[in-house]
Design a protein around this motif. Structure first.
Motif, PDB file in Angstrom:
ATOM      1  N   UNK A  79      -2.253   8.571  -4.368  1.00 42.47           N
ATOM      2  CA  UNK A  79      -1.529   8.283  -3.138  1.00 42.47           C
ATOM      3  C   UNK A  79      -2.314   7.256  -2.343  1.00 42.47           C
ATOM      4  N   UNK A  80      -1.606   6.285  -1.808  1.00 40.06           N
ATOM      5  CA  UNK A  80      -2.251   5.232  -1.026  1.00 40.06           C
ATOM      6  C   UNK A  80      -1.464   4.998   0.252  1.00 40.06           C
ATOM      7  N   UNK A  81      -2.161   4.921   1.374  1.00 40.36           N
ATOM      8  CA  UNK A  81      -1.550   4.557   2.657  1.00 40.36           C
ATOM      9  C   UNK A  81      -2.150   3.219   3.086  1.00 40.36           C
ATOM     10  N   UNK A  82      -1.298   2.275   3.411  1.00 35.30           N
ATOM     11  CA  UNK A  82      -1.758   0.932   3.776  1.00 35.30           C
ATOM     12  C   UNK A  82      -1.055   0.453   5.042  1.00 35.30           C
ATOM     13  N   UNK A  83      -1.834  -0.151   5.922  1.00 28.08           N
ATOM     14  CA  UNK A  83      -1.275  -0.857   7.076  1.00 28.08           C
ATOM     15  C   UNK A  83      -1.631  -2.333   6.875  1.00 28.08           C
ATOM     16  N   UNK A  84      -0.649  -3.121   6.450  1.00 23.47           N
ATOM     17  CA  UNK A  84      -0.905  -4.507   6.120  1.00 23.47           C
ATOM     18  C   UNK A  84      -1.222  -5.328   7.371  1.00 23.47           C
ATOM     19  N   UNK A  85      -2.205  -6.189   7.233  1.00 21.62           N
ATOM     20  CA  UNK A  85      -2.581  -7.037   8.365  1.00 21.62           C
ATOM     21  C   UNK A  85      -1.484  -8.044   8.673  1.00 21.62           C
ATOM     22  N   UNK A 110      -6.445   1.399   5.536  1.00 18.32           N
ATOM     23  CA  UNK A 110      -5.753   2.373   4.711  1.00 18.32           C
ATOM     24  C   UNK A 110      -6.656   3.455   4.171  1.00 18.32           C
ATOM     25  N   UNK A 111      -6.086   4.265   3.286  1.00 17.63           N
ATOM     26  CA  UNK A 111      -6.800   5.382   2.678  1.00 17.63           C
ATOM     27  C   UNK A 111      -6.124   5.742   1.367  1.00 17.63           C
ATOM     28  N   UNK A 151       3.165   1.704   8.565  1.00 21.52           N
ATOM     29  CA  UNK A 151       2.344   2.307   7.513  1.00 21.52           C
ATOM     30  C   UNK A 151       3.179   2.462   6.242  1.00 21.52           C
ATOM     31  N   UNK A 152       2.606   2.058   5.126  1.00 23.42           N
ATOM     32  CA  UNK A 152       3.263   2.153   3.816  1.00 23.42           C
ATOM     33  C   UNK A 152       2.539   3.218   2.987  1.00 23.42           C
ATOM     34  N   UNK A 153       3.297   4.196   2.514  1.00 21.11           N
ATOM     35  CA  UNK A 153       2.731   5.238   1.660  1.00 21.11           C
ATOM     36  C   UNK A 153       3.270   5.065   0.251  1.00 21.11           C
TER      37      UNK A 153
END
Length: 207
Positions: free
Chosen positions: A93-99, A79-80, A169-171
Protein backbone atom coordinates in the motif's frame (compact mmCIF):
# COMPACT_ATOMS: atom_id res chain seq x y z
CA UNK A 1 -34.80 -8.86 30.29
CA UNK A 2 -31.96 -9.40 32.77
CA UNK A 3 -30.65 -12.23 30.59
CA UNK A 4 -30.58 -9.96 27.53
CA UNK A 5 -28.72 -7.28 29.48
CA UNK A 6 -26.21 -9.85 30.73
CA UNK A 7 -25.62 -11.15 27.19
CA UNK A 8 -25.15 -7.60 25.92
CA UNK A 9 -22.60 -6.88 28.65
CA UNK A 10 -20.73 -10.10 27.86
CA UNK A 11 -20.59 -9.27 24.15
CA UNK A 12 -19.40 -5.76 24.94
CA UNK A 13 -16.66 -7.11 27.21
CA UNK A 14 -15.52 -9.55 24.50
CA UNK A 15 -15.39 -6.75 21.92
CA UNK A 16 -13.38 -4.56 24.28
CA UNK A 17 -11.07 -7.46 25.00
CA UNK A 18 -10.42 -8.02 21.28
CA UNK A 19 -9.92 -4.29 20.75
CA UNK A 20 -7.44 -4.19 23.62
CA UNK A 21 -5.52 -7.15 22.17
CA UNK A 22 -5.38 -5.62 18.71
CA UNK A 23 -4.38 -2.20 20.04
CA UNK A 24 -1.60 -3.82 22.05
CA UNK A 25 -0.23 -5.48 18.92
CA UNK A 26 -0.34 -2.23 16.94
CA UNK A 27 1.03 -0.18 19.82
CA UNK A 28 3.97 -2.54 20.30
CA UNK A 29 4.79 -2.35 16.60
CA UNK A 30 4.65 1.45 16.57
CA UNK A 31 6.85 1.66 19.65
CA UNK A 32 9.44 -0.69 18.18
CA UNK A 33 9.48 0.96 14.78
CA UNK A 34 9.20 4.57 15.89
CA UNK A 35 7.89 5.75 12.50
CA UNK A 36 6.31 9.21 12.55
CA UNK A 37 2.85 9.99 11.14
CA UNK A 38 1.44 6.54 11.99
CA UNK A 39 -1.07 5.80 14.77
CA UNK A 40 -3.03 2.84 16.14
CA UNK A 41 -6.23 2.29 14.13
CA UNK A 42 -7.27 -1.10 15.53
CA UNK A 43 -10.85 -2.26 15.93
CA UNK A 44 -12.29 -5.33 17.61
CA UNK A 45 -12.16 -6.99 14.15
CA UNK A 46 -8.50 -6.40 13.29
CA UNK A 47 -5.22 -4.82 14.43
CA UNK A 48 -4.20 -1.91 12.21
CA UNK A 49 -2.21 1.27 11.98
CA UNK A 50 -3.02 4.40 9.99
CA UNK A 51 -0.92 6.93 8.15
CA UNK A 52 -2.59 9.96 9.73
CA UNK A 53 -1.88 12.66 7.08
CA UNK A 54 -3.43 10.62 4.25
CA UNK A 55 -5.89 8.40 6.13
CA UNK A 56 -4.41 5.23 4.61
CA UNK A 57 -5.16 2.13 6.70
CA UNK A 58 -2.61 -0.68 7.04
CA UNK A 59 -4.06 -3.96 8.29
CA UNK A 60 -1.60 -6.04 10.29
CA UNK A 61 -1.37 -9.65 9.08
CA UNK A 62 -1.95 -12.68 11.29
CA UNK A 63 1.24 -14.14 9.82
CA UNK A 64 3.99 -13.14 7.42
CA UNK A 65 6.34 -10.17 7.28
CA UNK A 66 5.05 -6.61 7.67
CA UNK A 67 6.91 -3.40 6.89
CA UNK A 68 5.92 0.27 7.01
CA UNK A 69 7.62 3.63 6.73
CA UNK A 70 7.23 7.21 5.57
CA UNK A 71 9.00 8.55 2.50
CA UNK A 72 12.38 10.18 3.27
CA UNK A 73 12.58 13.95 3.44
CA UNK A 74 14.57 13.90 0.17
CA UNK A 75 11.72 12.24 -1.76
CA UNK A 76 10.08 14.21 -4.57
CA UNK A 77 6.62 13.66 -3.08
CA UNK A 78 5.32 13.23 0.46
CA UNK A 79 3.94 9.85 1.37
CA UNK A 80 4.18 6.53 3.16
CA UNK A 81 4.00 2.81 2.47
CA UNK A 82 3.21 -0.48 4.18
CA UNK A 83 3.52 -4.01 2.88
CA UNK A 84 2.85 -7.63 3.79
CA UNK A 85 4.63 -10.69 2.46
CA UNK A 86 3.08 -14.11 3.04
CA UNK A 87 4.65 -17.00 1.15
CA UNK A 88 4.88 -15.92 -2.50
CA UNK A 89 2.20 -13.24 -2.18
CA UNK A 90 3.03 -9.56 -1.71
CA UNK A 91 0.51 -6.85 -0.85
CA UNK A 92 1.78 -3.27 -0.80
CA UNK A 93 0.00 0.00 0.00
CA UNK A 94 1.30 3.43 -0.91
CA UNK A 95 -0.04 6.89 -0.05
CA UNK A 96 1.32 9.79 -2.09
CA UNK A 97 0.73 13.52 -2.12
CA UNK A 98 2.17 14.68 -5.43
CA UNK A 99 4.05 17.95 -5.43
CA UNK A 100 2.77 18.77 -8.91
CA UNK A 101 -1.03 18.80 -9.38
CA UNK A 102 -2.40 15.76 -11.20
CA UNK A 103 -5.61 13.74 -11.59
CA UNK A 104 -6.64 10.20 -10.71
CA UNK A 105 -6.65 9.15 -14.37
CA UNK A 106 -3.18 10.56 -15.04
CA UNK A 107 -1.66 9.10 -11.88
CA UNK A 108 -3.28 5.72 -12.51
CA UNK A 109 -2.13 5.60 -16.15
CA UNK A 110 1.42 6.33 -15.02
CA UNK A 111 1.29 3.56 -12.41
CA UNK A 112 -0.08 1.06 -14.96
CA UNK A 113 2.70 1.98 -17.40
CA UNK A 114 5.31 1.33 -14.69
CA UNK A 115 3.68 -2.01 -13.92
CA UNK A 116 3.87 -3.01 -17.59
CA UNK A 117 7.58 -2.21 -17.78
CA UNK A 118 8.40 -5.50 -16.05
CA UNK A 119 6.97 -7.51 -18.95
CA UNK A 120 6.23 -5.95 -22.36
CA UNK A 121 4.09 -9.02 -23.16
CA UNK A 122 1.90 -8.70 -20.07
CA UNK A 123 -1.81 -9.09 -20.76
CA UNK A 124 -5.07 -8.52 -18.95
CA UNK A 125 -5.89 -11.16 -16.36
CA UNK A 126 -8.91 -13.09 -17.64
CA UNK A 127 -10.36 -14.06 -14.27
CA UNK A 128 -13.46 -12.64 -12.60
CA UNK A 129 -13.18 -9.47 -10.52
CA UNK A 130 -13.82 -10.02 -6.82
CA UNK A 131 -17.38 -9.93 -5.51
CA UNK A 132 -16.43 -6.87 -3.45
CA UNK A 133 -15.24 -5.01 -6.53
CA UNK A 134 -18.46 -5.82 -8.39
CA UNK A 135 -20.67 -4.55 -5.57
CA UNK A 136 -21.99 -0.99 -5.46
CA UNK A 137 -19.33 1.61 -4.54
CA UNK A 138 -21.93 3.92 -2.96
CA UNK A 139 -20.35 6.38 -0.54
CA UNK A 140 -16.80 5.55 -1.62
CA UNK A 141 -14.41 7.85 -3.51
CA UNK A 142 -13.74 7.17 -7.18
CA UNK A 143 -11.17 4.48 -7.89
CA UNK A 144 -9.50 2.58 -10.71
CA UNK A 145 -8.43 -1.10 -10.85
CA UNK A 146 -6.17 -2.90 -13.33
CA UNK A 147 -5.38 -6.63 -13.29
CA UNK A 148 -2.57 -8.29 -15.23
CA UNK A 149 -1.04 -11.65 -16.00
CA UNK A 150 2.68 -11.00 -16.22
CA UNK A 151 5.84 -13.08 -16.50
CA UNK A 152 8.29 -12.01 -13.81
CA UNK A 153 11.61 -13.80 -13.51
CA UNK A 154 10.30 -16.66 -15.63
CA UNK A 155 7.17 -17.12 -13.51
CA UNK A 156 3.60 -16.27 -14.49
CA UNK A 157 2.11 -13.99 -11.87
CA UNK A 158 -1.15 -12.24 -11.15
CA UNK A 159 -0.81 -8.49 -10.58
CA UNK A 160 -3.47 -6.12 -9.29
CA UNK A 161 -3.24 -2.35 -9.12
CA UNK A 162 -5.97 -0.24 -7.50
CA UNK A 163 -5.90 3.49 -6.86
CA UNK A 164 -8.13 6.15 -5.34
CA UNK A 165 -7.81 9.85 -4.55
CA UNK A 166 -9.17 12.11 -1.85
CA UNK A 167 -8.23 15.71 -1.04
CA UNK A 168 -4.93 15.48 -2.87
CA UNK A 169 -3.84 12.15 -1.38
CA UNK A 170 -3.56 9.10 -3.66
CA UNK A 171 -3.77 5.63 -2.12
CA UNK A 172 -2.57 2.68 -4.14
CA UNK A 173 -2.90 -1.09 -3.62
CA UNK A 174 -0.43 -3.36 -5.41
CA UNK A 175 -0.81 -7.14 -5.20
CA UNK A 176 1.46 -9.81 -6.69
CA UNK A 177 0.85 -13.57 -6.44
CA UNK A 178 1.54 -16.80 -8.36
CA UNK A 179 -0.99 -17.19 -11.17
CA UNK A 180 -2.26 -20.42 -9.57
CA UNK A 181 -3.38 -18.38 -6.54
CA UNK A 182 -4.92 -15.56 -8.58
CA UNK A 183 -8.61 -16.25 -7.90
CA UNK A 184 -8.19 -16.55 -4.14
CA UNK A 185 -5.85 -13.58 -4.00
CA UNK A 186 -8.23 -11.43 -6.06
CA UNK A 187 -11.13 -12.22 -3.71
CA UNK A 188 -9.10 -11.29 -0.63
CA UNK A 189 -7.63 -8.19 -2.28
CA UNK A 190 -11.08 -6.95 -3.24
CA UNK A 191 -12.37 -7.28 0.32
CA UNK A 192 -9.32 -5.55 1.78
CA UNK A 193 -9.52 -2.77 -0.81
CA UNK A 194 -13.10 -1.99 0.23
CA UNK A 195 -12.14 -1.95 3.92
CA UNK A 196 -9.23 0.40 3.32
CA UNK A 197 -11.22 2.57 0.92
CA UNK A 198 -14.06 3.04 3.41
CA UNK A 199 -11.59 4.11 6.09
CA UNK A 200 -9.77 6.35 3.62
CA UNK A 201 -13.05 8.11 2.80
CA UNK A 202 -14.08 8.50 6.44
CA UNK A 203 -10.90 9.99 7.87
CA UNK A 204 -10.29 13.73 8.15
CA UNK A 205 -7.23 14.84 6.18
CA UNK A 206 -4.41 16.54 8.07
CA UNK A 207 -3.17 19.40 5.97
Amino acid sequence: MRLLVAIALMLSACAKSELAKHSEIAGRLLEQRGAPDFADASTHEYPAIRHVPSGMLCLLPAEGAFEFDVFPASALNAGAQCSTTSGDTLVAWVAVQFREPTTLDIAFASAVAQLNEGDPNARAWEGEPSAADKSSPEGLPHYRIHRLRSNIGGEDRYLRLAMSERNGWYVQQLVSAPIADATTTEAQAGQTWRTVLREFAAQPVDH
